[in-house]
Write an enzyme that holds these catalytic residues in place. Structure first.
Site, PDB file in Angstrom:
ATOM      1  N   TYR A   1      -2.721  -5.284  -3.802  1.00 32.79           N
ATOM      2  CA  TYR A   1      -2.417  -4.272  -4.826  1.00 32.79           C
ATOM      3  C   TYR A   1      -1.021  -3.676  -4.677  1.00 32.79           C
ATOM      4  O   TYR A   1      -0.333  -3.911  -3.702  1.00 32.79           O
ATOM      5  CB  TYR A   1      -3.493  -3.207  -4.920  1.00 32.79           C
ATOM      6  CG  TYR A   1      -3.854  -2.354  -3.726  1.00 32.79           C
ATOM      7  CD1 TYR A   1      -3.072  -2.227  -2.602  1.00 32.79           C
ATOM      8  CD2 TYR A   1      -5.049  -1.612  -3.768  1.00 32.79           C
ATOM      9  CE1 TYR A   1      -3.434  -1.406  -1.554  1.00 32.79           C
ATOM     10  CE2 TYR A   1      -5.424  -0.795  -2.722  1.00 32.79           C
ATOM     11  CZ  TYR A   1      -4.613  -0.687  -1.622  1.00 32.79           C
ATOM     12  OH  TYR A   1      -4.980   0.134  -0.584  1.00 32.79           O
ATOM     13  N   GLU A   2      -0.630  -2.946  -5.716  1.00 36.02           N
ATOM     14  CA  GLU A   2       0.733  -2.410  -5.858  1.00 36.02           C
ATOM     15  C   GLU A   2       1.786  -3.513  -5.854  1.00 36.02           C
ATOM     16  O   GLU A   2       2.899  -3.346  -5.356  1.00 36.02           O
ATOM     17  CB  GLU A   2       1.041  -1.372  -4.764  1.00 36.02           C
ATOM     18  CG  GLU A   2       0.031  -0.264  -4.623  1.00 36.02           C
ATOM     19  CD  GLU A   2      -0.266   0.447  -5.922  1.00 36.02           C
ATOM     20  OE1 GLU A   2       0.539   0.358  -6.870  1.00 36.02           O
ATOM     21  OE2 GLU A   2      -1.337   1.083  -6.021  1.00 36.02           O
ATOM     22  N   GLY A   3       1.421  -4.648  -6.432  1.00 35.17           N
ATOM     23  CA  GLY A   3       2.314  -5.802  -6.454  1.00 35.17           C
ATOM     24  C   GLY A   3       1.988  -6.713  -5.291  1.00 35.17           C
ATOM     25  O   GLY A   3       2.223  -6.350  -4.137  1.00 35.17           O
TER      26      GLY A   3
END
Length: 598
Positions: free
Chosen positions: A440-442
């Site tokens: 997550y978050e890229g």
């Protein structure tokens, strides 16, 4: 139950002796963070993490969150009381400017304490982490009216925040986003659409949840240029202050997932919910990336945090578990077998985790310090330099430390052998929880592409040149110091590998873009090794200064630091040559097979 002891001594060494916190006393908030104050704050954070949050970690994993027919979500037993303790201690507003109700202390200190909380209970701390991002976005992009309406309750922790990006068909490629925003004729917008994978999207931990939602205003351009960001509270705000009616936003379900069971990962349905534009129309990505950048450092911290707590449990087990005899002869002949920590391969495993954790902690705090400089320095050049390094180091920290965090959780599990595969010993949870931080978050592949495709060339490569110059100057400045040779020699060689890899990309990536894609992950890890090697060299220099001063009983701390650093330089840094070889091989073999051959 698993154990955890916050590494307060190590954090203080980094802040006071390596990063030189007192040298930054001219920055707002730093003069209040004297060594005595740092000591008190970190001790308090350690107590909260060890005594309140840690005992709930397994509870959260076993109970998980429960979604009910009315759309409400209940969190695991004890989570609300623990988060109330966090809120009452003022931790939410530790680094928030005093003008907005916070304490105005350095963001670096917030990150230092945050490691302890995430090590103790990652799922619990995600609720607070998302709120931090919402606070940052409102401070940077909100109107004065919005700041007055939302910040006091968010900073106090009475309200929580979320970020809503992902849709069922739309993850990294936000240009495909379909959530709609229709002007309501009264200055607001009606928001409709569905968001998925929304961490802390619904829960019972606070009075209100402030959702920050990406949506496309009717008639806006297609792609990312037509995306705006909206404030959509769970409960509308009453005209006279306080909470009004329930908004048309609801949790449709929660995900049943591999780890972080104590955090509610929600499908959020917006059915004409009332929202307010945050920032400029069609400027949603710019505003959202204020949250994303802070969140990415927070995720990097999660990678370190899980690695640290997994290592601590593996080290204790290795000292206690009796199996076999040392190859060089019995070490505890009065016992039926030696503890497994005498075996070289177990030492290799533990030393790898320990060295990366201590280097990673230094890298995270150094990166956080750049954020403080970028946002607080009075000199424009200093702010620019801090912002350059912050942007360059963030994808490196996120990608490398979360990759290592997962790897080290698996390594710690391996130290336990079959006992690590059994749920009640807690190692499985560390592995499962650590896995999400790489996604997550890229995803980490996206972090690598961001580094290679955007950050390296930004502003004519100014940030990269500054980083290489700083590391090179350190090597040159300590070249005559024989005690530093084990560090500077390895660091300089690895810096040469990084320079060669950078030059190769400059010469080969423009004409053949797949060369950049094929090299990106190896380049990120090569860069990360050089950054960690630089941190270890600075730590070694500080440790040698203290040893020369004859620190008495504290001498063993610094000697252990040097020994761990030497292990890192000898066993980890040679990997940069391997990474360079992979990068230089190019993309031809990687892209040769047709898709149907897979």
């Amino acid at each position: 139950m698993t154990l955890y002891r916050a590494p307060v001594r190590d954090t203080l060494f980094l802040l006071n002796e390596v990063l030189g916190f007192e040298r930054h006393a001219d920055l707002p908030g730093f003069s209040d963070a004297s060594p005595d104050v740092l000591d008190v704050i970190l001790d308090e954070a350690a107590r909260l993490a060890e005594n309140v949050m840690l005992p709930l970690n397994r509870v959260g994993d076993l109970e998980g969150c429960q979604h009910h027919d009315d759309g409400s979500v209940t969190t695991p037993k004890g989570f609300k009381a623990a988060l109330d303790r966090y809120r009452e201690g003022g931790w939410m507003g530790l680094a928030v400017p005093a003008d907005h109700g916070g304490q105005g202390l350095p963001y670096t200190l917030h990150q230092a304490a945050g490691e302890y909380f995430s090590s103790a209970n990652m799922a619990l701390m995600m609720y607070a982490g998302l709120t931090q991002g919402a606070i940052a976005a409102l401070i940077a992009h909100g109107s004065e009216q919005q700041k007055v309406a939302y910040l006091p309750a968010l900073v106090d922790g009475r309200w929580a925040g979320t970020m809503n990006l992902t849709e069922p068909h739309c993850g990294t490629d936000l240009g495909l986003l379909r959530t709609r925003a229709v002007p309501d004729g009264k200055g607001g917008y009606s928001i409709s659409g569905q968001k998925i994978f929304i961490s802390a999207g619904e829960h019972d931990l606070c009075e209100n949840i402030v959702h920050l939602v990406l949506a496309r205003i009717e008639g806006a351009p297609q792609g990312t240029k037509g995306i705006s960001l909206f404030i959509v509270p769970k409960f509308k705000l009453a005209k006279g202050g306080g909470l009004g009616k329930r908004n048309a936003v609801a949790c449709g379900s929660i995900e049943r997932k591999m780890g972080i069971h104590g955090n509610a990962t929600c499908v959020m349905n917006y059915d004409g919910a009332e929202g307010a534009l945050l920032g400029e129309e069609n400027g949603g990505l710019k505003a959202m990336f204020t949250m994303m950048n802070e969140a990415r450092l927070g995720v990097a911290l999660q990678g370190l945090a899980i690695s640290e707590v997994a290592f601590q449990n593996a080290a204790v087990y290795a000292r206690e578990r009796l199996q076999g005899r040392s190859l060089s002869g019995p070490k505890e002949p009065d016992k039926p077998a030696d503890p497994i920590i005498v075996h070289a391969d177990i030492r290799r495993t533990l030393m790898t985790m320990k060295a990366f954790n201590e280097g990673g902690r230094a890298l995270l705090l150094w990166t956080a310090l750049q954020s403080d400089i970028a946002h607080r320095a009075g000199d424009a050049k200093a702010r620019e330099a801090g912002d350059d390094l912050l942007g360059l180091l963030t994808p490196v920290a996120k990608g490398m430390l979360t990759d290592k965090g997962f790897n080290h959780a698996v390594m710690a599990q391996q130290v336990f052998g079959g006992h690590g595969y059994i749920e009640e010993n807690g190692m499985s949870q560390f592995v499962r929880d650590a896995r999400i931080a790489m996604i997550y978050e890229g995803t980490n592949g996206i972090q690598a592409l961001d580094l290679v495709g955007r950050k390296l060339a930004l502003n004519g490569g100014r940030a990269m040149r500054a980083f290489m110059q700083e590391v090179g100057d350190f090597c040159e400045g300590n070249r005559a110091d024989e005690k530093m040779t084990p560090f500077t020699k390895a660091l300089k060689k690895s810096l040469n590998d990084l320079q060669a890899a950078t030059l190769w990309l400059m010469q080969n990536a423009m004409s053949e873009p797949d060369n950049a894609g094929s090299a990106a992950t190896d380049y990120l890890h090569l860069f990360g090794l050089v950054a960690l090697g630089y941190m270890w060299s600075r730590m070694a220099k500080a440790a040698q200064v203290r040893i020369a001063e004859d620190v008495g009983e504290g001498r063993s701390f610094y000697e252990n630091k040097l020994a761990t650093g030497r292990f890192f330089m000898e066993h980890a840094m040679p990997e940069t040559a391997l990474r360079l070889a992979r990068i230089s091989a190019g993309a031809d073999a990687m892209m040769a097979l047709p898709a149907e051959a897979f």
